[in-house]
Write a protein that holds these residues in place. Structure first.
Motif, PDB file in Angstrom:
ATOM      1  N   GLU A  50      33.344  40.948 -22.515  1.00 59.46           N
ATOM      2  CA  GLU A  50      34.370  41.121 -21.482  1.00 59.46           C
ATOM      3  C   GLU A  50      34.508  39.893 -20.588  1.00 59.46           C
ATOM      4  N   ALA A  51      33.390  39.275 -20.239  1.00 63.77           N
ATOM      5  CA  ALA A  51      33.403  38.147 -19.300  1.00 63.77           C
ATOM      6  C   ALA A  51      33.617  36.816 -20.017  1.00 63.77           C
ATOM      7  N   TRP A  52      33.937  35.808 -19.232  1.00 59.90           N
ATOM      8  CA  TRP A  52      34.008  34.443 -19.732  1.00 59.90           C
ATOM      9  C   TRP A  52      32.586  33.942 -19.941  1.00 59.90           C
ATOM     10  N   ASP A  53      32.448  32.776 -20.563  1.00 58.77           N
ATOM     11  CA  ASP A  53      31.129  32.234 -20.878  1.00 58.77           C
ATOM     12  C   ASP A  53      31.203  30.717 -20.857  1.00 58.77           C
ATOM     13  N   LEU A  54      30.051  30.095 -20.941  1.00 58.86           N
ATOM     14  CA  LEU A  54      29.988  28.652 -21.152  1.00 58.86           C
ATOM     15  C   LEU A  54      30.139  28.379 -22.642  1.00 58.86           C
ATOM     16  N   PRO A  55      30.668  27.224 -23.014  1.00 62.18           N
ATOM     17  CA  PRO A  55      30.721  26.887 -24.434  1.00 62.18           C
ATOM     18  C   PRO A  55      29.302  26.798 -25.003  1.00 62.18           C
ATOM     19  N   GLY A  56      29.134  27.253 -26.220  1.00 66.00           N
ATOM     20  CA  GLY A  56      27.832  27.224 -26.874  1.00 66.00           C
ATOM     21  C   GLY A  56      27.608  28.499 -27.632  1.00 66.00           C
ATOM     22  N   GLY A  57      26.341  28.818 -27.887  1.00 66.80           N
ATOM     23  CA  GLY A  57      26.050  30.043 -28.621  1.00 66.80           C
ATOM     24  C   GLY A  57      24.612  30.107 -29.071  1.00 66.80           C
ATOM     25  N   MET A  58      24.373  30.963 -30.038  1.00 67.82           N
ATOM     26  CA  MET A  58      23.025  31.226 -30.526  1.00 67.82           C
ATOM     27  C   MET A  58      22.639  30.238 -31.621  1.00 67.82           C
ATOM     28  N   ARG A  74      31.579  22.274 -32.153  1.00 59.84           N
ATOM     29  CA  ARG A  74      32.399  21.844 -33.292  1.00 59.84           C
ATOM     30  C   ARG A  74      33.142  23.043 -33.900  1.00 59.84           C
ATOM     31  N   GLU A  75      32.412  24.150 -34.152  1.00 57.93           N
ATOM     32  CA  GLU A  75      33.015  25.311 -34.801  1.00 57.93           C
ATOM     33  C   GLU A  75      34.040  26.014 -33.916  1.00 57.93           C
ATOM     34  N   GLU A  76      33.710  26.204 -32.651  1.00 55.45           N
ATOM     35  CA  GLU A  76      34.555  27.025 -31.790  1.00 55.45           C
ATOM     36  C   GLU A  76      35.663  26.256 -31.083  1.00 55.45           C
ATOM     37  N   LEU A  77      35.431  24.952 -30.809  1.00 54.62           N
ATOM     38  CA  LEU A  77      36.412  24.175 -30.047  1.00 54.62           C
ATOM     39  C   LEU A  77      36.863  22.896 -30.738  1.00 54.62           C
ATOM     40  N   GLY A  78      36.302  22.585 -31.894  1.00 48.97           N
ATOM     41  CA  GLY A  78      36.666  21.356 -32.590  1.00 48.97           C
ATOM     42  C   GLY A  78      36.200  20.103 -31.871  1.00 48.97           C
ATOM     43  N   LEU A  79      35.169  20.224 -31.041  1.00 50.73           N
ATOM     44  CA  LEU A  79      34.678  19.091 -30.246  1.00 50.73           C
ATOM     45  C   LEU A  79      33.443  18.459 -30.865  1.00 50.73           C
ATOM     46  N   ALA A  80      33.418  17.141 -30.870  1.00 53.16           N
ATOM     47  CA  ALA A  80      32.211  16.381 -31.207  1.00 53.16           C
ATOM     48  C   ALA A  80      31.785  15.678 -29.925  1.00 53.16           C
ATOM     49  N   THR A 110      31.735  14.382 -19.338  1.00 54.71           N
ATOM     50  CA  THR A 110      33.151  14.537 -19.007  1.00 54.71           C
ATOM     51  C   THR A 110      33.981  14.278 -20.253  1.00 54.71           C
ATOM     52  N   LEU A 111      34.857  15.218 -20.571  1.00 58.36           N
ATOM     53  CA  LEU A 111      35.716  15.056 -21.739  1.00 58.36           C
ATOM     54  C   LEU A 111      36.846  14.075 -21.426  1.00 58.36           C
ATOM     55  N   SER A 112      37.231  13.328 -22.435  1.00 52.01           N
ATOM     56  CA  SER A 112      38.332  12.373 -22.286  1.00 52.01           C
ATOM     57  C   SER A 112      39.663  13.125 -22.310  1.00 52.01           C
ATOM     58  N   PRO A 113      40.736  12.485 -21.802  1.00 46.47           N
ATOM     59  CA  PRO A 113      42.052  13.127 -21.876  1.00 46.47           C
ATOM     60  C   PRO A 113      42.436  13.482 -23.321  1.00 46.47           C
ATOM     61  N   GLY A 114      42.066  12.641 -24.279  1.00 48.60           N
ATOM     62  CA  GLY A 114      42.360  12.939 -25.682  1.00 48.60           C
ATOM     63  C   GLY A 114      41.631  14.175 -26.178  1.00 48.60           C
ATOM     64  N   GLN A 115      40.367  14.307 -25.795  1.00 44.41           N
ATOM     65  CA  GLN A 115      39.616  15.498 -26.189  1.00 44.41           C
ATOM     66  C   GLN A 115      40.224  16.752 -25.558  1.00 44.41           C
ATOM     67  N   ILE A 116      40.628  16.642 -24.311  1.00 48.83           N
ATOM     68  CA  ILE A 116      41.188  17.789 -23.603  1.00 48.83           C
ATOM     69  C   ILE A 116      42.541  18.187 -24.190  1.00 48.83           C
ATOM     70  N   SER A 117      43.363  17.206 -24.562  1.00 47.16           N
ATOM     71  CA  SER A 117      44.701  17.532 -25.082  1.00 47.16           C
ATOM     72  C   SER A 117      44.624  18.308 -26.395  1.00 47.16           C
ATOM     73  N   GLY A 118      43.557  18.136 -27.162  1.00 48.05           N
ATOM     74  CA  GLY A 118      43.405  18.868 -28.418  1.00 48.05           C
ATOM     75  C   GLY A 118      42.484  20.062 -28.322  1.00 48.05           C
ATOM     76  N   TYR A 120      41.426  23.740 -27.938  1.00 47.80           N
ATOM     77  CA  TYR A 120      41.863  25.127 -28.098  1.00 47.80           C
ATOM     78  C   TYR A 120      40.822  25.841 -28.962  1.00 47.80           C
ATOM     79  N   PRO A 121      40.759  27.183 -28.905  1.00 52.17           N
ATOM     80  CA  PRO A 121      39.806  27.914 -29.744  1.00 52.17           C
ATOM     81  C   PRO A 121      40.096  27.679 -31.231  1.00 52.17           C
ATOM     82  N   HIS A 122      39.059  27.311 -31.965  1.00 50.00           N
ATOM     83  CA  HIS A 122      39.206  27.004 -33.384  1.00 50.00           C
ATOM     84  C   HIS A 122      38.732  28.118 -34.311  1.00 50.00           C
ATOM     85  N   ASP A 123      38.194  29.184 -33.780  1.00 49.74           N
ATOM     86  CA  ASP A 123      37.794  30.289 -34.657  1.00 49.74           C
ATOM     87  C   ASP A 123      37.999  31.620 -33.941  1.00 49.74           C
TER      88      ASP A 123
END
Length: 172
Positions: A50-58, A74-80, A110-118, A120-123
């Protein structure tokens, strides 16, 4: 007197495997504090909570906490993201149906503007992600995560990781 098998033998490997099978196992989570240029925190909305969370996981079996954090991003947000260090580790006592857990929070920088512009949830595990001022982001998190994240933010400001037990500092 008990004698142990000699290292390097099949008997030694069997002896170690038996000990490994009897050792306690811990659940491990690995979250990441990520910010934008304005210092706002990235929070994610899991589809299974129900609640929001920090990015990450188990973490998966035999996966380090850092590797788990990078994989989940990488899996959930497409971020490296190159992690910048540990902010806190929290031992969480058994609760409800869950055994105890070690919960890590890493600094993702801190994420770059390029990282932020792309971004979104990836899964299917996330329905949304957004940056919020840290005080607002903390109120979006469930109590356990909120406490841990607040300590992680202080650790980031003080440039000193912290050890917690159930979200509280065990040593002043």
């Amino acid at each position: 007197m008990t004698t142990h098998p000699r290292p390097g033998t099949a008997e030694w490997d069997a002896y170690l495997a038996e000990g490994n099978a009897k050792q306690a196992r811990k659940r491990v989570s690995a979250d990441v504090l990520l910010r934008d240029a304005a210092g706002r925190l990235l929070v994610v909305k899991p589809t299974y909570k129900e609640a929001w969370d920090l990015p990450g996981g188990m973490a998966e079996a035999n996966e380090s906490p850092e590797d788990a954090a990078r994989r989940e991003l990488r899996e959930e947000l497409g971020l490296a993201v190159a992690l910048r260090g540990l902010l806190c580790v929290d031992w969480v006592a058994p609760h409800g149906p869950w055994d105890d857990q070690l919960a890590f929070i890493f600094d993702g920088g801190t994420l770059s503007p390029g990282q932020i512009s792309g971004l979104y949830p990836h899964d299917h595990e996330l329905s949304a992600c957004e940056f919020s001022p840290s005080d607002e982001a903390l109120t979006m998190l469930p109590p356990r995560t909120r406490q841990r994240a607040a300590h992680a933010l202080r650790a980031l400001a003080e440039q000193r990781p912290v050890y917690l037990e159930n979200g509280e500092r065990s040593v002043p």
